[in-house]
Design an enzyme around this catalytic site. Structure first.
Site: not given
Ligand SMILES: Nc1ncnc2c1ncn2[C@@H]1O[C@H](COP(=O)(O)OP(=O)(O)OP(=O)(O)O)[C@@H](O)[C@H]1O
Ligand SMILES: [Mg+2]
Length: 367
Positions: A78-79, A123, A172, A231
């Site tokens: 997302k980031t 965020d 999320t 990640r």
């Protein structure tokens, strides 16, 4: 050596990245491993195509695109995508987060200082305070905010124009966003867990950047145990690299990757300690459920949010756990994963439970 990104940040590359990595600088390494453009992005083809179109259209109109909401479990990009959006638009990027905006005034200060066309990345948008949220509605729709000056009966609202901008919200938990907020996004990208092939490519790309020697089968092993999450793939790559350096000749081969990942308690399916603890508690302690998520969280000694946002989405996706109105239920696959025989006396999802704490009625069978 450094490489520049259009969002204004500078990340190390080559030797400097390898040095940052050696120094254990997580944030720098994560930043440096992020793809910078939509073309560089691996996987998420649906979101990439949809977003590509939104950005292309906006560019050709010469106007900022609609607001974008990015939703999905942690670590899926997302980031990364928010940064890509700014880079693709050659627009400046401002980064903030829901928890950082406790008062409407905090948000007003940010909004009123935006440049025209700037991308505002918010965020954890589901964690913003209610008054800030209401201010955001107006800003998103009318590019205007009402700044309240003074207190009590003498307070007045002064309307303040803000330049057109693009909000990129990340969450999320899209289910926690109020409808009016969700509706104000022109485009929502739902990020999905990655396929092994895609993770394989991500692992090989990261290995190149970090100057880690890895074989094809070694990369495959890391990818297939990465829980569908880039990640985690990047993190596991670095742990197997450590293992390869200390216990072998530095090259990550399949057997090295296997041994390292076993050591770190990551199984062949990518389930980690927490995932297994959740399944274990669900099956062994609560007879397969249904059990409320808060009870389950207490049983594994974790925060409810962690169980809900980190462990569950993957377990649901892999078909080990079902979320039912009465609580969490283990599927037959979950029992088998633990090496146990699924109970045969009760049908799947029908086991009575005394432990439903937060999912409606706590007794009887599902209708
Ligand atoms: N599509 C992708 N291709 C290659 N690498 C990726 C991709 N998506 C994410 N990554 C890598 O995974 C890491 C985590 O991604 P990112 O920080 O964007 O996740 P996130 O969705 O914002 O997570 P969180 O919810 O925890 O904030 C990044 O460092 C990036 O290198
Ligand atoms: Mg993020």
């Amino acid at each position: 050596m450094t490489s520049h990104d259009d969002s204004g940040g500078t990340y190390p590359a080559g030797r400097a990245l390898v040095a940052a990595e050696a120094a254990g600088d997580e944030m720098t390494v994560e930043g440096a491993l992020r793809p910078r453009t939509l073309d560089e992005l691996i996987g998420q083809s649906r979101v990439r195509d949809q977003l590509g179109l939104v950005l292309e259209a906006a560019r050709s109109r010469g106007r900022p695109p609609d607001h974008v909401l990015l939703a999905g479990p942690p670590g899926l990009g997302k980031t990364t995508l928010a940064m890509i959006i700014a880079a693709e638009l050659s627009a400046p990027l401002r980064v903030t987060s829901g928890p950082a905006i406790q008062h409407a005034g905090d948000l007003a200060a940010i909004l009123s200082s935006l440049a025209e066309g700037e991308v505002l990345f918010l965020d954890e948008i589901h964690r913003m305070s209610r008054p800030a949220e209401e201010m955001l509605y107006m800003a998103m729709e009318d590019f205007r905010v009402d700044v309240v000056v003074g207190k009590g009966p003498g307070a007045t609202a002064i309307p303040l124009e803000i330049p057109p901008f693009t909000l990129v919200g990340a969450t999320t938990r899209s289910g926690l966003l109020p409808g009016p907020l969700r509706d104000r996004f022109g485009f929502t990208g739902h990020l999905e867990y990655y396929e092994v092939d895609e993770l394989d490519e991500i692992v090989r790309r990261s290995a190149r950047l970090l100057e880690v020697q890895i074989t094809d089968t070694g990369a495959r092993e890391v990818a297939s145990r990465s829980r569908g999450t880039p990640r985690i793939a990047n993190r596991l790559l670095r742990r197997v690299r450590d293992y390869a350096q200390v216990r072998a000749d530095g090259v990550v081969r399949q057997d090295i990757a296997q041994a390292a990942l076993n050591l770190y308690e990551v199984d062949e399916e990518g389930l980690d300690r927490l995932d297994r603890a959740v399944l274990d508690a669900l099956c062994r302690r609560f007879g397969g459920g249904p059990v409320g998520v808060s009870t389950l969280a207490v049983a594994v000694g974790e925060e409810r949010e962690t169980v809900e946002e980190v462990a569950e989405p993957f377990l649901v996706r892999r078909g080990y756990l079902a979320r039912t109105p009465r609580g969490r239920v283990a599927t037959p696959a979950a029992w088998r994963q633990l090496g146990l025989a699924p109970p045969t006396d009760v049908a799947f999802g029908q086991a009575p439970s005394l432990f439903d704490d937060d999912c409606g009625a706590g007794e009887g069978n599902a209708g």
